[in-house]
Design an enzyme around this catalytic site. Structure first.
Site, PDB file in Angstrom:
ATOM      1  N   GLY A  33       0.818  -1.221   0.000  1.00  0.00           N
ATOM      2  CA  GLY A  33       0.000   0.000   0.000  1.00  0.00           C
ATOM      3  C   GLY A  33       0.844   1.260   0.000  1.00  0.00           C
ATOM      4  O   GLY A  33       0.458   2.277   0.594  1.00  0.00           O
TER       5      GLY A  33
ATOM      6  N   ASP B 109      -2.465  -7.132  -5.096  1.00  0.00           N
ATOM      7  CA  ASP B 109      -3.575  -7.002  -4.145  1.00  0.00           C
ATOM      8  C   ASP B 109      -3.251  -7.943  -2.980  1.00  0.00           C
ATOM      9  O   ASP B 109      -3.156  -9.162  -3.174  1.00  0.00           O
ATOM     10  CB  ASP B 109      -4.866  -7.434  -4.862  1.00  0.00           C
ATOM     11  CG  ASP B 109      -6.091  -7.372  -3.961  1.00  0.00           C
ATOM     12  OD1 ASP B 109      -5.929  -7.360  -2.716  1.00  0.00           O
ATOM     13  OD2 ASP B 109      -7.218  -7.360  -4.494  1.00  0.00           O
ATOM     14  N   VAL B 110      -3.087  -7.375  -1.795  1.00  0.00           N
ATOM     15  CA  VAL B 110      -2.642  -8.210  -0.658  1.00  0.00           C
ATOM     16  C   VAL B 110      -3.666  -9.267  -0.237  1.00  0.00           C
ATOM     17  O   VAL B 110      -3.327 -10.177   0.511  1.00  0.00           O
ATOM     18  CB  VAL B 110      -2.250  -7.354   0.581  1.00  0.00           C
ATOM     19  CG1 VAL B 110      -1.038  -6.501   0.299  1.00  0.00           C
ATOM     20  CG2 VAL B 110      -3.425  -6.527   1.091  1.00  0.00           C
TER      21      VAL B 110
ATOM     22  N   ASN C  54       1.371  -2.403   5.437  1.00  0.00           N
ATOM     23  CA  ASN C  54       0.747  -1.085   5.587  1.00  0.00           C
ATOM     24  C   ASN C  54      -0.600  -0.983   4.866  1.00  0.00           C
ATOM     25  O   ASN C  54      -1.431  -0.161   5.246  1.00  0.00           O
ATOM     26  CB  ASN C  54       1.721  -0.021   5.051  1.00  0.00           C
ATOM     27  CG  ASN C  54       1.057   1.317   4.843  1.00  0.00           C
ATOM     28  OD1 ASN C  54       0.880   2.088   5.776  1.00  0.00           O
ATOM     29  ND2 ASN C  54       0.644   1.603   3.602  1.00  0.00           N
TER      30      ASN C  54
ATOM     31  N   SER D 196      -3.340   0.398  14.495  1.00  0.00           N
ATOM     32  CA  SER D 196      -3.991   1.686  14.781  1.00  0.00           C
ATOM     33  C   SER D 196      -4.331   1.724  16.264  1.00  0.00           C
ATOM     34  O   SER D 196      -4.612   0.668  16.866  1.00  0.00           O
ATOM     35  CB  SER D 196      -5.278   1.821  13.972  1.00  0.00           C
ATOM     36  OG  SER D 196      -6.052   2.918  14.456  1.00  0.00           O
TER      37      SER D 196
ATOM     38  N   TYR E 148     -12.920  -2.201  11.261  1.00  0.00           N
ATOM     39  CA  TYR E 148     -11.531  -1.695  11.249  1.00  0.00           C
ATOM     40  C   TYR E 148     -10.840  -1.961  12.596  1.00  0.00           C
ATOM     41  O   TYR E 148      -9.695  -2.429  12.638  1.00  0.00           O
ATOM     42  CB  TYR E 148     -11.593  -0.198  10.944  1.00  0.00           C
ATOM     43  CG  TYR E 148     -10.270   0.502  10.768  1.00  0.00           C
ATOM     44  CD1 TYR E 148      -9.574   0.425   9.565  1.00  0.00           C
ATOM     45  CD2 TYR E 148      -9.740   1.288  11.788  1.00  0.00           C
ATOM     46  CE1 TYR E 148      -8.368   1.099   9.394  1.00  0.00           C
ATOM     47  CE2 TYR E 148      -8.543   1.966  11.632  1.00  0.00           C
ATOM     48  CZ  TYR E 148      -7.867   1.881  10.427  1.00  0.00           C
ATOM     49  OH  TYR E 148      -6.670   2.549  10.263  1.00  0.00           O
TER      50      TYR E 148
ATOM     51  N   ALA F 184     -11.610  -4.263  14.798  1.00  0.00           N
ATOM     52  CA  ALA F 184     -11.411  -5.714  14.956  1.00  0.00           C
ATOM     53  C   ALA F 184     -10.204  -6.166  14.134  1.00  0.00           C
ATOM     54  O   ALA F 184      -9.388  -6.974  14.600  1.00  0.00           O
ATOM     55  CB  ALA F 184     -12.667  -6.467  14.524  1.00  0.00           C
ATOM     56  N   ALA F 185     -10.080  -5.630  12.921  1.00  0.00           N
ATOM     57  CA  ALA F 185      -8.944  -6.008  12.064  1.00  0.00           C
ATOM     58  C   ALA F 185      -7.630  -5.558  12.689  1.00  0.00           C
ATOM     59  O   ALA F 185      -6.647  -6.309  12.705  1.00  0.00           O
ATOM     60  CB  ALA F 185      -9.114  -5.388  10.678  1.00  0.00           C
ATOM     61  N   LYS F 186      -7.597  -4.337  13.212  1.00  0.00           N
ATOM     62  CA  LYS F 186      -6.343  -3.816  13.784  1.00  0.00           C
ATOM     63  C   LYS F 186      -6.004  -4.515  15.102  1.00  0.00           C
ATOM     64  O   LYS F 186      -4.826  -4.746  15.395  1.00  0.00           O
ATOM     65  CB  LYS F 186      -6.438  -2.297  13.976  1.00  0.00           C
ATOM     66  CG  LYS F 186      -6.571  -1.502  12.666  1.00  0.00           C
ATOM     67  CD  LYS F 186      -5.423  -1.756  11.705  1.00  0.00           C
ATOM     68  CE  LYS F 186      -5.408  -0.770  10.538  1.00  0.00           C
ATOM     69  NZ  LYS F 186      -4.325  -1.046   9.590  1.00  0.00           N
TER      70      LYS F 186
ATOM     71  N   ILE G 117      -3.435  10.717  11.807  1.00  0.00           N
ATOM     72  CA  ILE G 117      -2.364  11.114  10.885  1.00  0.00           C
ATOM     73  C   ILE G 117      -2.995  11.775   9.653  1.00  0.00           C
ATOM     74  O   ILE G 117      -4.018  11.299   9.135  1.00  0.00           O
ATOM     75  CB  ILE G 117      -1.530   9.883  10.447  1.00  0.00           C
ATOM     76  CG1 ILE G 117      -1.040   9.074  11.667  1.00  0.00           C
ATOM     77  CG2 ILE G 117      -0.367  10.301   9.547  1.00  0.00           C
ATOM     78  CD1 ILE G 117      -0.037   9.757  12.574  1.00  0.00           C
TER      79      ILE G 117
HETATM   80  P1  NAP Z   1      -4.384   5.472   2.227  1.00  0.00           P
HETATM   81  O1  NAP Z   1      -3.921   6.868   1.958  1.00  0.00           O
HETATM   82  O2  NAP Z   1      -5.786   5.094   1.882  1.00  0.00           O
HETATM   83  O3  NAP Z   1      -3.353   4.454   1.522  1.00  0.00           O
HETATM   84  C1  NAP Z   1      -3.562   3.068   1.537  1.00  0.00           C
HETATM   85  C2  NAP Z   1      -2.941   2.472   0.288  1.00  0.00           C
HETATM   86  O4  NAP Z   1      -3.191   1.055   0.296  1.00  0.00           O
HETATM   87  C3  NAP Z   1      -3.558   3.015  -0.998  1.00  0.00           C
HETATM   88  O5  NAP Z   1      -2.546   3.285  -1.945  1.00  0.00           O
HETATM   89  C4  NAP Z   1      -4.446   1.875  -1.444  1.00  0.00           C
HETATM   90  O6  NAP Z   1      -4.656   1.851  -2.849  1.00  0.00           O
HETATM   91  C5  NAP Z   1      -3.663   0.674  -0.988  1.00  0.00           C
HETATM   92  N1  NAP Z   1      -4.477  -0.525  -0.907  1.00  0.00           N
HETATM   93  C6  NAP Z   1      -5.800  -0.629  -0.566  1.00  0.00           C
HETATM   94  N2  NAP Z   1      -6.200  -1.900  -0.648  1.00  0.00           N
HETATM   95  C7  NAP Z   1      -5.125  -2.625  -1.039  1.00  0.00           C
HETATM   96  C8  NAP Z   1      -4.914  -4.007  -1.323  1.00  0.00           C
HETATM   97  N3  NAP Z   1      -5.909  -4.906  -1.207  1.00  0.00           N
HETATM   98  N4  NAP Z   1      -3.698  -4.413  -1.732  1.00  0.00           N
HETATM   99  C9  NAP Z   1      -2.678  -3.526  -1.861  1.00  0.00           C
HETATM  100  N5  NAP Z   1      -2.812  -2.203  -1.616  1.00  0.00           N
HETATM  101  C10 NAP Z   1      -4.036  -1.763  -1.221  1.00  0.00           C
HETATM  102  O7  NAP Z   1      -4.217   5.123   3.793  1.00  0.00           O
HETATM  103  P2  NAP Z   1      -3.197   5.713   4.890  1.00  0.00           P
HETATM  104  O8  NAP Z   1      -3.942   6.719   5.682  1.00  0.00           O
HETATM  105  O9  NAP Z   1      -1.903   6.051   4.273  1.00  0.00           O
HETATM  106  O10 NAP Z   1      -3.080   4.414   5.810  1.00  0.00           O
HETATM  107  C11 NAP Z   1      -1.995   3.491   5.705  1.00  0.00           C
HETATM  108  C12 NAP Z   1      -2.095   2.499   6.858  1.00  0.00           C
HETATM  109  O11 NAP Z   1      -2.057   3.220   8.100  1.00  0.00           O
HETATM  110  C13 NAP Z   1      -3.402   1.709   6.868  1.00  0.00           C
HETATM  111  O12 NAP Z   1      -3.150   0.394   7.304  1.00  0.00           O
HETATM  112  C14 NAP Z   1      -4.238   2.451   7.899  1.00  0.00           C
HETATM  113  O13 NAP Z   1      -5.210   1.621   8.472  1.00  0.00           O
HETATM  114  C15 NAP Z   1      -3.170   2.846   8.890  1.00  0.00           C
HETATM  115  N6  NAP Z   1      -3.545   3.973   9.757  1.00  0.00           N
HETATM  116  C16 NAP Z   1      -3.809   5.204   9.244  1.00  0.00           C
HETATM  117  C17 NAP Z   1      -4.139   6.239  10.127  1.00  0.00           C
HETATM  118  C18 NAP Z   1      -4.425   7.630   9.647  1.00  0.00           C
HETATM  119  O14 NAP Z   1      -4.729   8.498  10.481  1.00  0.00           O
HETATM  120  N7  NAP Z   1      -4.328   7.923   8.346  1.00  0.00           N
HETATM  121  C19 NAP Z   1      -4.227   5.994  11.502  1.00  0.00           C
HETATM  122  C20 NAP Z   1      -3.952   4.730  11.973  1.00  0.00           C
HETATM  123  C21 NAP Z   1      -3.608   3.721  11.089  1.00  0.00           C
HETATM  124  P3  NAP Z   1      -6.004   2.585  -3.462  1.00  0.00           P
HETATM  125  O15 NAP Z   1      -6.239   3.821  -2.660  1.00  0.00           O
HETATM  126  O16 NAP Z   1      -5.647   2.859  -4.881  1.00  0.00           O
HETATM  127  O17 NAP Z   1      -7.101   1.590  -3.299  1.00  0.00           O
END
Ligand code: NAP
Length: 247
Positions: free
Chosen positions: A12, A62-63, A89, A141, A154, A156-158, A187
């Protein structure tokens, strides 16, 4: 932190936190595979690293699909010779209250955030065990620790990802492989920009440091856990959340 002998896969990593993790690992010298479901963004990030004189390649995967994960790891090892660091990620959110949540929304979030990490971990770990060195870093998370209204799937997954991290850590510890989780709080990314102003204010009220974190805050923690300097840390959950959750 010198990662110049290391090869990393960041799932990701076409945008958001994953992109910043990839750029940061590359700055520390690692060869980084940019893996994303979106080929366009993955290629852009890999090109950005190469333009900065780093080592990188993009592999679309795709993971949630076991064959694609197997091919991601095979291509990494055949092109770059090894796999030392895996950052799980890739993640999605499909938020709604529990009573309204469809089983499809439940399944998709569990498949990407939890099953995806399991499949990637299983595919890399035999290489790491063989070389007696490896780092698995799961992006969980704070929601997985404390829950959050509207995020039953979400959270439950985390929470499951934290259980996976600790079990992986125990199973591979004797082979020089560590597994840790990072629990980001609030974030600034595409994922959180979609939240309403009210939801953002509500989150911010819970952050003692009083401001939204940046992807770089998470990326620097990943670089540390990926380094030799973090060799005695495993099965740990590192909160990167401005003090939101103090456990
Ligand atoms: P994001 O901007 O939505 O980026 C996630 C990336 O993962 C996107 O490029 C997405 O591609 C890709 N993705 C989605 N499904 C996928 C799959 N099946 N296989 C491979 N890639 C896939 O999210 P982010 O905010 O950077 O979050 C990154 C991680 O941090 C996530 O695990 C999220 O739960 C965690 N997190 C984020 C926050 C926050 O505040 N942002 C807080 C806690 C935890 P597409 O968009 O093209 O589908």
């Amino acid at each position: 932190m010198d990662l110049s002998a290391r090869v990393a896969i960041v799932t990701g990593s076409g945008q958001g936190i994953g992109r910043e993790i990839a750029l940061t690992l590359a700055e520390h010298g690692a060869g980084v595979v940019i893996s994303d479901i979106n080929a366009t963004t993955a290629n852009e990030v890999a090109a950005e690293i190469v333009a900065r004189n780093g080592k990188s390649m993009a592999i679309t995967a795709d993971v949630t699909v076991q064959e694609e994960v197997a091919s991601l790891v095979d291509q990494t090892v055949s092109s770059l010779g090894q796999i030392d660091i895996l950052v799980n990620n890739a993640g999605i959110a499909r938020d709604t209250l529990l009573v309204r949540m469809s089983s499809t929304d439940w399944d998709q979030v569990l498949a990407t955030n939890l099953k995806g990490a399991f499949l990637c971990t299983q595919a890399v770990v035999r290489h790491m065990i063989r070389q007696r060195w490896g780092r698995i870093i799961n992006i969980a998370s704070v929601v997985g620790l404390i829950g959050n209204s509207g995020q039953a799937n979400y959270a439950a997954a985390k929470a499951g990802l934290i259980g996976l991290t600790k079990t992986t850590a125990r199973e591979v510890a004797a082979r020089g492989v560590t597994a840790n989780a990072i629990a980001p709080g609030f974030i600034d990314t595409e994922m959180t920009r979609k939240l309403s102003d009210n939801a953002k204010q509500e989150f911010l009220r819970q952050v003692p440091l009083g401001y939204v974190g940046l992807p770089k805050d998470v990326a620097d923690a990943v670089a540390f856990l990926a380094s030799e300097e973090a060799r005695y840390i495993t099965g740990h959950v590192l909160n990167v959340d401005g003090g939101m959750v103090m456990t």
